[in-house]
Design a protein around this motif. Structure first.
Motif, PDB file in Angstrom:
ATOM      1  N   SER A 160       0.829  -1.200   0.000  1.00 18.90           N
ATOM      2  CA  SER A 160       0.000   0.000   0.000  1.00 18.90           C
ATOM      3  C   SER A 160       0.865   1.252   0.000  1.00 18.90           C
ATOM      4  CB  SER A 160      -0.918   0.004   1.224  1.00 18.90           C
ATOM      5  OG  SER A 160      -0.146  -0.046   2.411  1.00 18.90           O
ATOM      6  N   ASN A 161       2.146   1.087   0.312  1.00 27.28           N
ATOM      7  CA  ASN A 161       3.086   2.194   0.252  1.00 27.28           C
ATOM      8  C   ASN A 161       3.510   2.388  -1.197  1.00 27.28           C
ATOM      9  OD1 ASN A 161       5.109   4.033   0.462  1.00 27.28           O
ATOM     10  ND2 ASN A 161       6.459   2.776   1.736  1.00 27.28           N
ATOM     11  N   LYS A 162       3.308   3.571  -1.747  1.00 27.93           N
ATOM     12  CA  LYS A 162       3.595   3.799  -3.160  1.00 27.93           C
ATOM     13  C   LYS A 162       5.058   3.538  -3.498  1.00 27.93           C
ATOM     14  CE  LYS A 162      -0.130   7.109  -3.978  1.00 27.93           C
ATOM     15  NZ  LYS A 162      -0.480   8.477  -4.408  1.00 27.93           N
ATOM     16  N   ALA A 163       5.939   3.712  -2.527  1.00 23.78           N
ATOM     17  CA  ALA A 163       7.356   3.485  -2.781  1.00 23.78           C
ATOM     18  C   ALA A 163       7.720   2.012  -2.648  1.00 23.78           C
ATOM     19  CB  ALA A 163       8.195   4.316  -1.814  1.00 23.78           C
ATOM     20  N   GLY A 164       6.744   1.166  -2.375  1.00 29.38           N
ATOM     21  CA  GLY A 164       7.029  -0.232  -2.104  1.00 29.38           C
ATOM     22  C   GLY A 164       7.231  -1.082  -3.332  1.00 29.38           C
ATOM     23  N   ILE A 165       6.978  -0.560  -4.521  1.00 26.60           N
ATOM     24  CA  ILE A 165       7.161  -1.338  -5.739  1.00 26.60           C
ATOM     25  C   ILE A 165       8.072  -0.561  -6.677  1.00 26.60           C
ATOM     26  CG2 ILE A 165       4.983  -0.422  -6.665  1.00 26.60           C
ATOM     27  CD1 ILE A 165       4.736  -3.023  -8.262  1.00 26.60           C
ATOM     28  N   SER A 166       9.124  -1.214  -7.127  1.00 26.00           N
ATOM     29  CA  SER A 166      10.130  -0.540  -7.942  1.00 26.00           C
ATOM     30  C   SER A 166       9.647  -0.363  -9.375  1.00 26.00           C
ATOM     31  CB  SER A 166      11.430  -1.350  -7.940  1.00 26.00           C
ATOM     32  OG  SER A 166      11.251  -2.574  -8.637  1.00 26.00           O
ATOM     33  N   PHE A 167      10.393   0.447 -10.116  1.00 26.26           N
ATOM     34  CA  PHE A 167      10.061   0.686 -11.523  1.00 26.26           C
ATOM     35  C   PHE A 167      10.097  -0.624 -12.304  1.00 26.26           C
ATOM     36  CE2 PHE A 167      11.370   1.970 -15.873  1.00 26.26           C
ATOM     37  CZ  PHE A 167      10.275   2.755 -16.195  1.00 26.26           C
ATOM     38  N   LYS A 168      11.109  -1.439 -12.053  1.00 27.54           N
ATOM     39  CA  LYS A 168      11.224  -2.725 -12.748  1.00 27.54           C
ATOM     40  C   LYS A 168      10.068  -3.652 -12.382  1.00 27.54           C
ATOM     41  CE  LYS A 168      14.314  -6.618 -13.626  1.00 27.54           C
ATOM     42  NZ  LYS A 168      13.194  -7.582 -13.578  1.00 27.54           N
ATOM     43  N   ASN A 169       9.696  -3.656 -11.098  1.00 28.28           N
ATOM     44  CA  ASN A 169       8.585  -4.509 -10.675  1.00 28.28           C
ATOM     45  C   ASN A 169       7.267  -4.074 -11.313  1.00 28.28           C
ATOM     46  OD1 ASN A 169      10.126  -6.182  -9.090  1.00 28.28           O
ATOM     47  ND2 ASN A 169       9.794  -5.017  -7.216  1.00 28.28           N
ATOM     48  N   LYS A 170       7.130  -2.778 -11.529  1.00 23.72           N
ATOM     49  CA  LYS A 170       5.928  -2.290 -12.205  1.00 23.72           C
ATOM     50  C   LYS A 170       5.879  -2.803 -13.644  1.00 23.72           C
ATOM     51  CE  LYS A 170       5.692   1.926  -9.427  1.00 23.72           C
ATOM     52  NZ  LYS A 170       5.925   3.385  -9.392  1.00 23.72           N
ATOM     53  N   ILE A 171       7.038  -2.781 -14.304  1.00 22.88           N
ATOM     54  CA  ILE A 171       7.107  -3.295 -15.675  1.00 22.88           C
ATOM     55  C   ILE A 171       6.808  -4.790 -15.695  1.00 22.88           C
ATOM     56  CG2 ILE A 171       8.634  -3.682 -17.649  1.00 22.88           C
ATOM     57  CD1 ILE A 171      10.122  -1.141 -16.875  1.00 22.88           C
ATOM     58  N   ASP A 172       7.421  -5.522 -14.754  1.00 26.32           N
ATOM     59  CA  ASP A 172       7.196  -6.971 -14.682  1.00 26.32           C
ATOM     60  C   ASP A 172       5.726  -7.286 -14.418  1.00 26.32           C
ATOM     61  OD1 ASP A 172       9.869  -7.395 -15.116  1.00 26.32           O
ATOM     62  OD2 ASP A 172      10.372  -7.673 -12.999  1.00 26.32           O
ATOM     63  N   LEU A 173       5.112  -6.493 -13.548  1.00 23.17           N
ATOM     64  CA  LEU A 173       3.707  -6.722 -13.217  1.00 23.17           C
ATOM     65  C   LEU A 173       2.820  -6.508 -14.441  1.00 23.17           C
ATOM     66  CD1 LEU A 173       1.457  -7.285 -11.205  1.00 23.17           C
ATOM     67  CD2 LEU A 173       1.489  -4.864 -10.576  1.00 23.17           C
ATOM     68  N   LEU A 174       3.086  -5.443 -15.190  1.00 24.35           N
ATOM     69  CA  LEU A 174       2.293  -5.172 -16.390  1.00 24.35           C
ATOM     70  C   LEU A 174       2.479  -6.268 -17.435  1.00 24.35           C
ATOM     71  CD1 LEU A 174       2.835  -1.317 -16.702  1.00 24.35           C
ATOM     72  CD2 LEU A 174       0.716  -2.498 -16.111  1.00 24.35           C
ATOM     73  N   PHE A 175       3.679  -6.837 -17.484  1.00 28.09           N
ATOM     74  CA  PHE A 175       3.916  -7.953 -18.405  1.00 28.09           C
ATOM     75  C   PHE A 175       3.176  -9.202 -17.937  1.00 28.09           C
ATOM     76  CE2 PHE A 175       6.696 -11.602 -19.689  1.00 28.09           C
ATOM     77  CZ  PHE A 175       6.357 -11.588 -21.033  1.00 28.09           C
ATOM     78  N   ASP A 176       3.243  -9.479 -16.631  1.00 27.77           N
ATOM     79  CA  ASP A 176       2.549 -10.650 -16.087  1.00 27.77           C
ATOM     80  C   ASP A 176       1.035 -10.530 -16.238  1.00 27.77           C
ATOM     81  OD1 ASP A 176       4.842 -12.004 -15.367  1.00 27.77           O
ATOM     82  OD2 ASP A 176       4.934 -11.119 -13.374  1.00 27.77           O
ATOM     83  N   LEU A 177       0.548  -9.296 -16.183  1.00 33.70           N
ATOM     84  CA  LEU A 177      -0.885  -9.060 -16.370  1.00 33.70           C
ATOM     85  C   LEU A 177      -1.264  -9.025 -17.846  1.00 33.70           C
ATOM     86  CD1 LEU A 177      -1.508  -6.294 -13.674  1.00 33.70           C
ATOM     87  CD2 LEU A 177      -2.203  -8.688 -13.567  1.00 33.70           C
ATOM     88  N   GLU A 178      -0.259  -9.249 -18.707  1.00 35.38           N
ATOM     89  CA  GLU A 178      -0.445  -9.297 -20.160  1.00 35.38           C
ATOM     90  C   GLU A 178      -0.891  -7.957 -20.731  1.00 35.38           C
ATOM     91  OE1 GLU A 178      -2.944 -12.601 -21.137  1.00 35.38           O
ATOM     92  OE2 GLU A 178      -1.569 -14.075 -20.272  1.00 35.38           O
ATOM     93  N   VAL A 179      -0.490  -6.876 -20.048  1.00 35.54           N
ATOM     94  CA  VAL A 179      -0.698  -5.539 -20.606  1.00 35.54           C
ATOM     95  C   VAL A 179       0.352  -5.278 -21.680  1.00 35.54           C
ATOM     96  CG1 VAL A 179      -0.709  -3.062 -20.103  1.00 35.54           C
ATOM     97  CG2 VAL A 179      -1.723  -4.678 -18.482  1.00 35.54           C
TER      98      VAL A 179
END
Length: 234
Positions: free
Chosen positions: A25-44
């Motif tokens: 829930s902390n906005k700083a808790g997810i890195s830029f790379k993790n955001k990219i990985d998440l969008l890829f895993d979500l098939e965005v």
């Protein structure tokens, strides 16, 4: 990471591989790379789009977070051969990977390509939201029509009973009058559009997938195993 840290768990499956992602829930808790990985895993992102985003993130992270890198050439020199090959694909004709200015132009090309990707994704998201809205509004309209007709029907029946003399010998006339109302509203109901709920259309818009009981059981086991492991670590 503490087990009771605020956030939520995302369980993803891609090509039979299950992965767990904790979103803080902390906005700083997810890195830029993790955001990219998440969008890829979500098939965005597609595989190619993900690779372009990751390539840009390599330069971003080194120049922003590592004081030892002060130029693009210093970053390029640390890249492995595969990343250098990918980076060369964004150079203009006769561009040199050993030239700082050429590297800046190539990085700008990657940046612009990623901007185009983001713009396309936003446009697609907007169109998808419009389709969702139309689907929901269409079903709401039909439901409201049914509700209106049913309300008018029950209201008319109640008024007729309320205004009738239930103690009068000619009570049979009331039954005949009610039958007239019933037949009238039967025609109204038959005139209201009937639409069968289509799960496939709904699922395609909202990204839902049907899961059988075995898949549900497997997901519960994975969920329990993950949190049990986290509790032991804490």
């Amino acid at each position: 990471m503490v087990a009771n840290r605020p956030g939520f768990l995302v369980i993803l499956r891609r090509n039979g591989v299950v992965s767990f992602i904790i979103i803080s829930s902390n906005k700083a808790g997810i890195s830029f790379k993790n955001k990219i990985d998440l969008l890829f895993d979500l098939e965005v992102f597609t595989k190619a789009e993900n690779a372009e985003m990751e390539l840009l993130s390599v330069f971003r992270n080194k120049l922003l977070h590592d004081i030892s890198f002060s130029s693009l050439l210093s970053v390029v020199q640390q890249l492995d051969s595969s990343l250098k090959t990918k980076f060369r694909g964004y150079f203009e004709d006769k561009g040199s990977i050993d030239d700082e200015v050429h590297c800046k132009r190539a990085l700008a090309n990657i940046f612009l390509k990623n901007i185009q990707t983001i713009r396309f994704k936003v446009q697609h998201l907007r169109e998808l939201n419009q389709s969702k809205n139309e689907l929901i509004q269409e079903n709401l309209k039909i439901n409201l029509q049914h509700i209106d007709v049913f309300y008018d029907f029950t209201d008319e029946i109640c008024i007729k009973i309320e205004q009738s003399n239930l103690e009068h010998p000619d009570l049979a006339n009331l039954a005949a009058d009610l039958l007239v109302s019933i037949e009238k509203f039967q025609k109204l109901f038959s005139g209201v559009e009937k639409k069968v709920f289509n799960f496939d259309v709904f699922a395609s818009l909202f990204g839902l997938r049907k899961m059988d009981e075995a898949q549900n059981a497997e997901l519960r086991l994975l969920h329990d195993a993950y949190f049990n492991a986290r509790q032991k670590k804490s």
